[in-house]
Scaffold this motif. Sequence first.
Motif, PDB file in Angstrom:
ATOM      1  N   VAL D 137       0.922  -1.326   0.219  1.00 24.63           N
ATOM      2  CA  VAL D 137      -0.034  -0.035  -0.146  1.00 24.63           C
ATOM      3  C   VAL D 137       0.725   0.925  -0.019  1.00 24.63           C
ATOM      4  O   VAL D 137       0.340   2.410  -0.406  1.00 24.63           O
ATOM      5  CB  VAL D 137      -0.981  -0.245   1.124  1.00 24.63           C
ATOM      6  CG1 VAL D 137      -1.510   1.280   1.650  1.00 24.63           C
ATOM      7  CG2 VAL D 137      -2.056  -1.113   0.848  1.00 24.63           C
ATOM      8  N   ALA D 138       2.033   1.066   0.403  1.00 21.28           N
ATOM      9  CA  ALA D 138       2.936   2.277   0.544  1.00 21.28           C
ATOM     10  C   ALA D 138       3.373   2.842  -1.009  1.00 21.28           C
ATOM     11  O   ALA D 138       3.526   4.150  -1.024  1.00 21.28           O
ATOM     12  CB  ALA D 138       4.426   1.777   1.233  1.00 21.28           C
ATOM     13  N   ALA D 139       3.113   1.942  -1.912  1.00 19.46           N
ATOM     14  CA  ALA D 139       3.465   2.290  -3.384  1.00 19.46           C
ATOM     15  C   ALA D 139       1.897   3.129  -3.971  1.00 19.46           C
ATOM     16  O   ALA D 139       2.142   3.246  -5.132  1.00 19.46           O
ATOM     17  CB  ALA D 139       3.923   1.294  -4.176  1.00 19.46           C
ATOM     18  N   LEU D 140       0.830   3.026  -3.201  1.00 17.53           N
ATOM     19  CA  LEU D 140      -0.159   3.696  -4.075  1.00 17.53           C
ATOM     20  C   LEU D 140      -0.333   5.094  -3.682  1.00 17.53           C
ATOM     21  O   LEU D 140      -0.006   5.593  -2.937  1.00 17.53           O
ATOM     22  CB  LEU D 140      -1.754   2.952  -3.270  1.00 17.53           C
ATOM     23  CG  LEU D 140      -1.594   1.480  -3.390  1.00 17.53           C
ATOM     24  CD1 LEU D 140      -2.968   0.968  -2.948  1.00 17.53           C
ATOM     25  CD2 LEU D 140      -1.309   0.878  -4.655  1.00 17.53           C
ATOM     26  N   SER D 141      -1.369   5.626  -4.520  1.00 20.15           N
ATOM     27  CA  SER D 141      -1.675   7.137  -4.441  1.00 20.15           C
ATOM     28  C   SER D 141      -2.627   7.310  -3.388  1.00 20.15           C
ATOM     29  O   SER D 141      -3.283   6.146  -2.993  1.00 20.15           O
ATOM     30  CB  SER D 141      -2.114   7.786  -5.685  1.00 20.15           C
ATOM     31  OG  SER D 141      -3.354   7.461  -6.044  1.00 20.15           O
ATOM     32  N   GLY D 142      -2.753   8.696  -3.081  1.00 14.05           N
ATOM     33  CA  GLY D 142      -3.741   8.864  -2.141  1.00 14.05           C
ATOM     34  C   GLY D 142      -5.159   8.275  -2.264  1.00 14.05           C
ATOM     35  O   GLY D 142      -5.814   7.709  -1.383  1.00 14.05           O
ATOM     36  N   GLY D 143      -5.684   8.637  -3.476  1.00 12.62           N
ATOM     37  CA  GLY D 143      -7.044   8.223  -3.577  1.00 12.62           C
ATOM     38  C   GLY D 143      -7.162   6.611  -3.866  1.00 12.62           C
ATOM     39  O   GLY D 143      -8.316   5.966  -3.332  1.00 12.62           O
ATOM     40  N   GLN D 144      -6.092   5.846  -4.348  1.00 12.48           N
ATOM     41  CA  GLN D 144      -5.838   4.584  -4.506  1.00 12.48           C
ATOM     42  C   GLN D 144      -6.076   3.832  -3.192  1.00 12.48           C
ATOM     43  O   GLN D 144      -6.928   3.006  -2.542  1.00 12.48           O
ATOM     44  CB  GLN D 144      -4.893   4.010  -5.154  1.00 12.48           C
ATOM     45  CG  GLN D 144      -4.832   4.396  -6.552  1.00 12.48           C
ATOM     46  CD  GLN D 144      -3.312   4.180  -7.412  1.00 12.48           C
ATOM     47  OE1 GLN D 144      -2.364   4.334  -6.623  1.00 12.48           O
ATOM     48  NE2 GLN D 144      -3.326   3.881  -8.446  1.00 12.48           N
ATOM     49  N   ARG D 145      -5.223   4.532  -2.204  1.00 18.52           N
ATOM     50  CA  ARG D 145      -5.428   3.936  -0.697  1.00 18.52           C
ATOM     51  C   ARG D 145      -6.780   4.134  -0.137  1.00 18.52           C
ATOM     52  O   ARG D 145      -7.239   3.380   0.601  1.00 18.52           O
ATOM     53  CB  ARG D 145      -4.606   4.928   0.271  1.00 18.52           C
ATOM     54  CG  ARG D 145      -3.119   4.597   0.132  1.00 18.52           C
ATOM     55  CD  ARG D 145      -2.418   5.581   1.060  1.00 18.52           C
ATOM     56  NE  ARG D 145      -0.896   5.527   0.310  1.00 18.52           N
ATOM     57  CZ  ARG D 145       0.131   5.682   1.166  1.00 18.52           C
ATOM     58  NH1 ARG D 145       0.034   5.802   2.446  1.00 18.52           N
ATOM     59  NH2 ARG D 145       1.290   5.655   0.446  1.00 18.52           N
ATOM     60  N   GLN D 146      -7.202   5.279  -0.142  1.00 20.39           N
ATOM     61  CA  GLN D 146      -8.681   5.714   0.293  1.00 20.39           C
ATOM     62  C   GLN D 146      -9.854   4.747  -0.344  1.00 20.39           C
ATOM     63  O   GLN D 146     -10.717   3.876   0.439  1.00 20.39           O
ATOM     64  CB  GLN D 146      -9.279   7.061  -0.172  1.00 20.39           C
ATOM     65  CG  GLN D 146     -10.396   7.280   0.759  1.00 20.39           C
ATOM     66  CD  GLN D 146     -10.295   8.811   0.998  1.00 20.39           C
ATOM     67  OE1 GLN D 146     -10.059   9.743   0.214  1.00 20.39           O
ATOM     68  NE2 GLN D 146     -10.965   9.036   2.425  1.00 20.39           N
ATOM     69  N   THR D 147      -9.582   4.304  -1.672  1.00 20.77           N
ATOM     70  CA  THR D 147     -10.519   3.185  -2.132  1.00 20.77           C
ATOM     71  C   THR D 147     -10.307   2.013  -1.432  1.00 20.77           C
ATOM     72  O   THR D 147     -11.409   1.255  -1.149  1.00 20.77           O
ATOM     73  CB  THR D 147     -10.268   3.237  -3.658  1.00 20.77           C
ATOM     74  OG1 THR D 147     -10.032   4.330  -4.364  1.00 20.77           O
ATOM     75  CG2 THR D 147     -11.501   2.435  -4.266  1.00 20.77           C
ATOM     76  N   VAL D 148      -9.151   1.556  -1.322  1.00 19.61           N
ATOM     77  CA  VAL D 148      -9.038   0.388  -0.384  1.00 19.61           C
ATOM     78  C   VAL D 148      -9.554   0.212   0.905  1.00 19.61           C
ATOM     79  O   VAL D 148     -10.162  -0.517   1.262  1.00 19.61           O
ATOM     80  CB  VAL D 148      -7.455   0.000  -0.425  1.00 19.61           C
ATOM     81  CG1 VAL D 148      -6.907  -1.154   0.420  1.00 19.61           C
ATOM     82  CG2 VAL D 148      -6.680  -0.165  -1.782  1.00 19.61           C
ATOM     83  N   ALA D 149      -9.444   1.530   1.538  1.00 19.36           N
ATOM     84  CA  ALA D 149     -10.050   1.531   2.688  1.00 19.36           C
ATOM     85  C   ALA D 149     -11.507   1.177   2.827  1.00 19.36           C
ATOM     86  O   ALA D 149     -12.048   0.701   3.595  1.00 19.36           O
ATOM     87  CB  ALA D 149      -9.616   2.813   3.523  1.00 19.36           C
TER      88      ALA D 149
END
Lengths: 342, 407, 407, 252, 252
Positions: D137-149
């Motif tokens: 997840v460290a390699a994801l963009s901010g929006g990508q992380r939020q989608t994951v959450a």
Amino acid sequence: ACGSDSGAGGGTGSASGGGGDVQNAKVAFLMPDLASTRYELQDKPLFEAKMKQLCPSCEVIYQNADSDAAKQQQQANSALAQGVKAIVIDPVDSAAAATIVKSAQAQQVPVIAYDRPIPATPADYYISFDNEKIGSMIAQSLVDHLKAEKAEGGILQVNGSPTDAAAGLIKKGIHSAVDPSGFKLLAEYDTPDWQPEKAQTWVSGQITQFKDQIVGVVAANDGTGGGAIAAFKAAGVKVPPVTGNDAEVAAAQRIIAGDQYNTISKPIKIVAEASANVAYEFMQGKKPAGKTQLYNTPSELFVPTVVTKENIKEVLFDSGIMKAADVCTGEYAKGCAELGIQ
Amino acid sequence: MATDRQDERLQSREGLRGALTDVLDRARGGDLGVIPVVVGLIVIWSVFQILNPIFLSSANLVNLTLESAAVGVIALGIVCVLLVGQIDLSVGSVSGLSGAVLAVLFVGQGLPVWLAIAASVLMGAVIGWIYGQLFNRFGVPSFVITLAGLLAFLGLQLYVLGTKGSINLPFDSGLVNFAQLDFVPAWLSYTFAVIAAVWLFASGYLHAQARRKAGLSARSVSALAVRSVALLVVLAFVVWYLGQTRGVGWMFVFFVALVLIMHYLLSRTKWGRAVYAVGGNVEAARRAGINVRAVYTSVFVLCSTFAAVGGILAAARLAAANQSSGAGDVNLNAIAAAVIGGTSLFGGRGTAFGALLGIIVIQSISSGLTLLNLDSSIRFVVTGAVLLLAVIVDSVSRRSRTSHGRA
Amino acid sequence: MATDRQDERLQSREGLRGALTDVLDRARGGDLGVIPVVVGLIVIWSVFQILNPIFLSSANLVNLTLESAAVGVIALGIVCVLLVGQIDLSVGSVSGLSGAVLAVLFVGQGLPVWLAIAASVLMGAVIGWIYGQLFNRFGVPSFVITLAGLLAFLGLQLYVLGTKGSINLPFDSGLVNFAQLDFVPAWLSYTFAVIAAVWLFASGYLHAQARRKAGLSARSVSALAVRSVALLVVLAFVVWYLGQTRGVGWMFVFFVALVLIMHYLLSRTKWGRAVYAVGGNVEAARRAGINVRAVYTSVFVLCSTFAAVGGILAAARLAAANQSSGAGDVNLNAIAAAVIGGTSLFGGRGTAFGALLGIIVIQSISSGLTLLNLDSSIRFVVTGAVLLLAVIVDSVSRRSRTSHGRA
Amino acid sequence: MSVLSLRGIGKTFGAVAALTDIDLDVDAGQVVAVVGDNGAGKSTLVKILSGVHPPDGGTITFEGREVEIPTPAAAHKLGIATVFQDLALCENLNVIQNLFLGQEIRPLRLNDVAMETRSWELLRQLSAKIPSVRVPVAALSGGQRQTVAIARSLLGDPKIIILDEPTAALGVAQTAEVLNLVERLRENGLGVIMISHNMADVKAVADTVAVLRLGRNNGVFDVDSVSTEDIVAAITGATDNVVSRRARRGQS
Amino acid sequence: MSVLSLRGIGKTFGAVAALTDIDLDVDAGQVVAVVGDNGAGKSTLVKILSGVHPPDGGTITFEGREVEIPTPAAAHKLGIATVFQDLALCENLNVIQNLFLGQEIRPLRLNDVAMETRSWELLRQLSAKIPSVRVPVAALSGGQRQTVAIARSLLGDPKIIILDEPTAALGVAQTAEVLNLVERLRENGLGVIMISHNMADVKAVADTVAVLRLGRNNGVFDVDSVSTEDIVAAITGATDNVVSRRARRGQS
Ligand SMILES: Nc1ncnc2c1ncn2[C@@H]1O[C@H](COP(=O)(O)OP(=O)(O)OP(=O)(O)O)[C@@H](O)[C@H]1O
Ligand SMILES: Nc1ncnc2c1ncn2[C@@H]1O[C@H](COP(=O)(O)OP(=O)(O)OP(=O)(O)O)[C@@H](O)[C@H]1O
Ligand SMILES: [Mg+2]
Ligand SMILES: [Mg+2]
């Protein structure tokens, strides 16, 4: 740091794997620890020199186990893998060394116990002065001195490392002299890792606790003895007689300066050379017979000498064990002069 | 109202009483600073005093101060590396090597003592610089670099001591005197105490003035006065009590002075800020334009330098340098002192005073047990137990901190 | 196209060649896994082999494997605690105590050996459980808890051994035989090698099938086959070469088996996931509903248990338990093995195989230097230098990883 | 009857009273928007509901029973799923591992294939633009992380979903998908608490709006009968505020 | 003439090509909005400009000179100040310490009073609702942190300010203040690069809009001559997208 790499390689003289005859044979000389300087500074060079003289083409594999029985086992195994013809070993742990004797003898390599015995599994030969005796000798010398001085009070006892088997033997020896002496044993202490700083801290505490009751300190080696002396100096009180063991240069200086009462000089030269002789005989396939029999092992025992201000000149200097030039530096020159050491 | 007190969710805190509520409130919230360590210390001291009434005697406390200095200085360096989230396992070896170099140069080569000291300290700095370079260039974990250093400098120490194995430092040299027999005269000690208290008040007062002028809330004069008087009383008592026997040793004063200097550097300079920032979030620090590599290097240099200084003090105190100087538990004790003093192993949290308190805890345990004459097996067990007890006090407060959301 | 390969920014990777490009690409990106450690190992081996041709002899390598087992098992436990971002400094003492307890029960009290072993291992587990409780209840840093444990259990070890100081284990007991003389028969070794290779292929194949069925990309059969054949060749060579002298020791097989089990637990179970999560971000793990306390406890228990097992192996190998068992550098070696094997001290990164590789690096250095007949002072220096060199290889790759944005 | 109702909840951090005497009700099939200025205490409220912080006082009633939520695990068990503002992802784990953290399929022999399939399903549903689910997840963009959450909160079978600024980092398409999702959740009878600073989003999906101001309740409005200006006024505590001034300037 | 112009910038992470052949120009006194879907590469572009990542290829021209930006310190020196999407604050430091990190007043004897005064000034200007500036940033709410990060970029004397989703976590009032601030910056002749997912904000303050899609340029628009729908279409790559469908449904 990389520079030392090549220097190291040069020392080995990378000989081929298994020299068949005595000519290019290897012999392992395995010492136990670095807490005492004698193994690196005296035993090793003396043994190597004698070996060189007996068998110029032979190679001595020297290892120091740094107080770790498992490491000593590894060193012995590696020596066996290199095809040594004999092992001279001063065991870190007399009991644990049985394994080494076993596996060496299983590969027909004779083992010479040096300095400390290996009671559980008889080695092929045993050459030593024993540590218990050393402990009792330094303590007895101190006790005799105190009695002569008509001192009244008690004694502190500074032992070696609680995890060191040799220290345990010395401790036993010291007790054998101190317990029946009539002097009260005020307190005793096992110095972790033989550290002089630890000994100093402990003795400092005892000085505040017992104040002038302390008439003498039995320290198990010169380092801890030095620590004890520093504690008295730092407390600003008179230094009582303190023992030592190993006859280090620093201890000789303290004895000359009158700070330390005694130390003990082991005839390392004799022992080291004797063991080289024995090892060489084994390498030739002979079976030397011992002077006595100890622990079911043919044995040879030598007696160390307690060194005090009275006999330091003859024991250490006249015999050539130490050179006045090393010892009588700076502030010690005066003391040397008084004792006639040049 | 003061600019920083306008938010209506803040309870108001004015004057002496406000300062007190503030402290109580911080305590409830678990943000107690050094208080828990001090409480832990008091517990240990009481227990040992009950077991052996000599423990809190002036003579023993004088010993305690002097014995704390060497490892305390080393712990001070450890605090710095821990603050940036790194570790130095080699401080023991470096201190041993430094003692050996000192002895060889001073006694063996007959150099003047200041030159020998300078050489040892410089060597420490160079070692730290090498660590810094290895760390920055190759990114090798400092654990491994300094583990390698531990071995290499232990070897070097043995090599330097060479055939002698152990070298005496002359008892009448200034260095040994400094570590063993030099004590601050009583009048000077009291003067120091007064200066410290006045200085605390003056600096606090000026600061408060400046804050008021800028329209910010500030400590009241009475709160400042109470604080300084408290300090004065404590210091004067310490000086008086230690003065019952030999007094305050110069070596201890030297250690405390180093602590104060480090405290200033860490809390009042740009460099100190950078250290905390790197320890808290190295990437954020880098993005803020901080030269992260320089910070790491400076910290490693400081740590090794302090280790070298500590080694010199230890050698001076023992009046000898030998093969086992710096071996054994010097490393663990120094790191433990820093950790007990509240420095986090993960970086970004800790103070210079922590090293002082931590080493006093550790030396108290060791000194207290020294007076009890236990078997070494029992002694080890008790040391462990007491250590744990001392820290549990601290940690219980930290637990409440977490539950209050300040992990 | 496979579900997981649809993003147009992804370069396509198919079949054997794709797998290769993938590896190369990961290498360029610095994500090399264990490769750098292996390269470091090869460097060390070559150097030592040049310096002393006995180094890579079969006899010496057999010794190496046997000597790795005890500390290797301990390092395996250390990997677990490091993964959750904690540390255990007491593994040395616990292993020493375990050896002592074993010896006293087995030799002193005459209990059957399995009961003595069980008691020692259980004691290890209990110690770990106590650590876990102290950590969870009071939040004391594990550094301090286990430092206290180091001292306390060292004391206990001395106490248990009592006045004897050292206890021999009988040479004809199964335990000592297991550690010293029991080797896997050649046919069985080869069978193991074949089973491993077949199993690698079969599990990979089934997995790939399942992925394909689910519409995901999967490794091609040829890539899988190449991998298994490579494993078979390597294992068979190792078995053959060690078989030139004594063969593969059961103790080493036992160690490798533990590594495999831990690898499975860490990578293929819910518990393993929880361990990595706690190490990566303990608060996130807690919020995900993971019982963080149970994870910490389990990990401390595992670590102490492995330390106890390692202590038993060490005692068996030495055929004795003594006062200095577990002292010295067991702690540092075990932690260093884990770190060299790529486990991060900050938690969340590392593998069970790291312990295996790390301990082999460390034992190789130690064994190589043993063959080189050096003065102890030089030996220490060289050990440090070689250690550093071995790790620099690894770290240079990590540097490139950072510059590629994967700090 | 409300699924979840809070009465008199308070929380103090040191000298700061973050929440004072908060009441809130959420019904099944209802979307409650919680709005407020920065630092108003919205996330603190969320953390209390999800068991991260214990409240200092007040009662929580869930499905008619008074409950305590001492740990996040307890909240999960009750059926409260939360998307935290700081996401609370493990950066060292990859997308799949984060999604299924704590609720892995087949605990003793993880079923990677099933988890990966399900991950792609969820992410697709949220229009996530994530090239690979096997990167940390460290390699994801901010929006990508939020989608994951957000995707994570949909696993399991929650009764209440709490979304703390779920669309802050999302792109326009992803935001729209999340709003669609919220509507679907409502249709399935779940209670949704959504925190947002975006009045347009709030007006679009919420049923009621609860305003927090400086840690206190500042009114609960029915979304159909309140204007954006009124909500903003309740948030800022003044009808003449920087937002309205900007709006006026924009018009003029 | 543009203060900053990029030509052919590319960046690959492992197997993912995050940016391919990007061009961008920023003039003094101009606000350039960079928009794009999640994972489009906006933040990667920002990180390249602020020296966090080195680009794999392409050239950066700053004030007419071709420059390299190998480190964040180099970017600071050029006069490029950045608010990062992940804020890049040190959680263990308090608000003042974070604001002045790396640019403390009086390096050898920190001037706490001056720094605190200036901090309050800046925060007030942004309408921050921060009760105390002496608490560690770890204790702040999401929006409070973002305000701190924005305030930090205003210290020093930058020529270009890069704002990566500066209003994502901000309340309505704070958002309005930031938009006001951007306008003031433009008036003072600074170049501003603003990344945002909020089309209303973009339309309100930007002069030109550059769209990124899957790591590539997908058009540069003048903000006055383009409709929100067109921008969204450029972002998602289709005129019929989830946003437009929601909008239609909302109308119907
Ligand atoms: N762990 C904590 N320790 C101390 N204070 C805290 C902590 N968490 C929050 N606070 C304080 O409580 C107040 C409310 O914070 P909270 O995070 O709930 O705000 P919020 O409404 O979510 O704001 P935002 O819109 O910015 O996310 C803030 O003033 C904050 O400083
Ligand atoms: N350090 C990294 N390592 C590997 N991949 C990365 C890294 N940083 C970004 N990426 C990848 O690069 C792509 C672009 O990421 P970036 O953060 O630039 O997106 P963004 O446009 O800012 O998206 P958002 O709107 O979600 O913030 C993403 O697919 C992301 O996974
Ligand atoms: Mg919030
Ligand atoms: Mg971004």
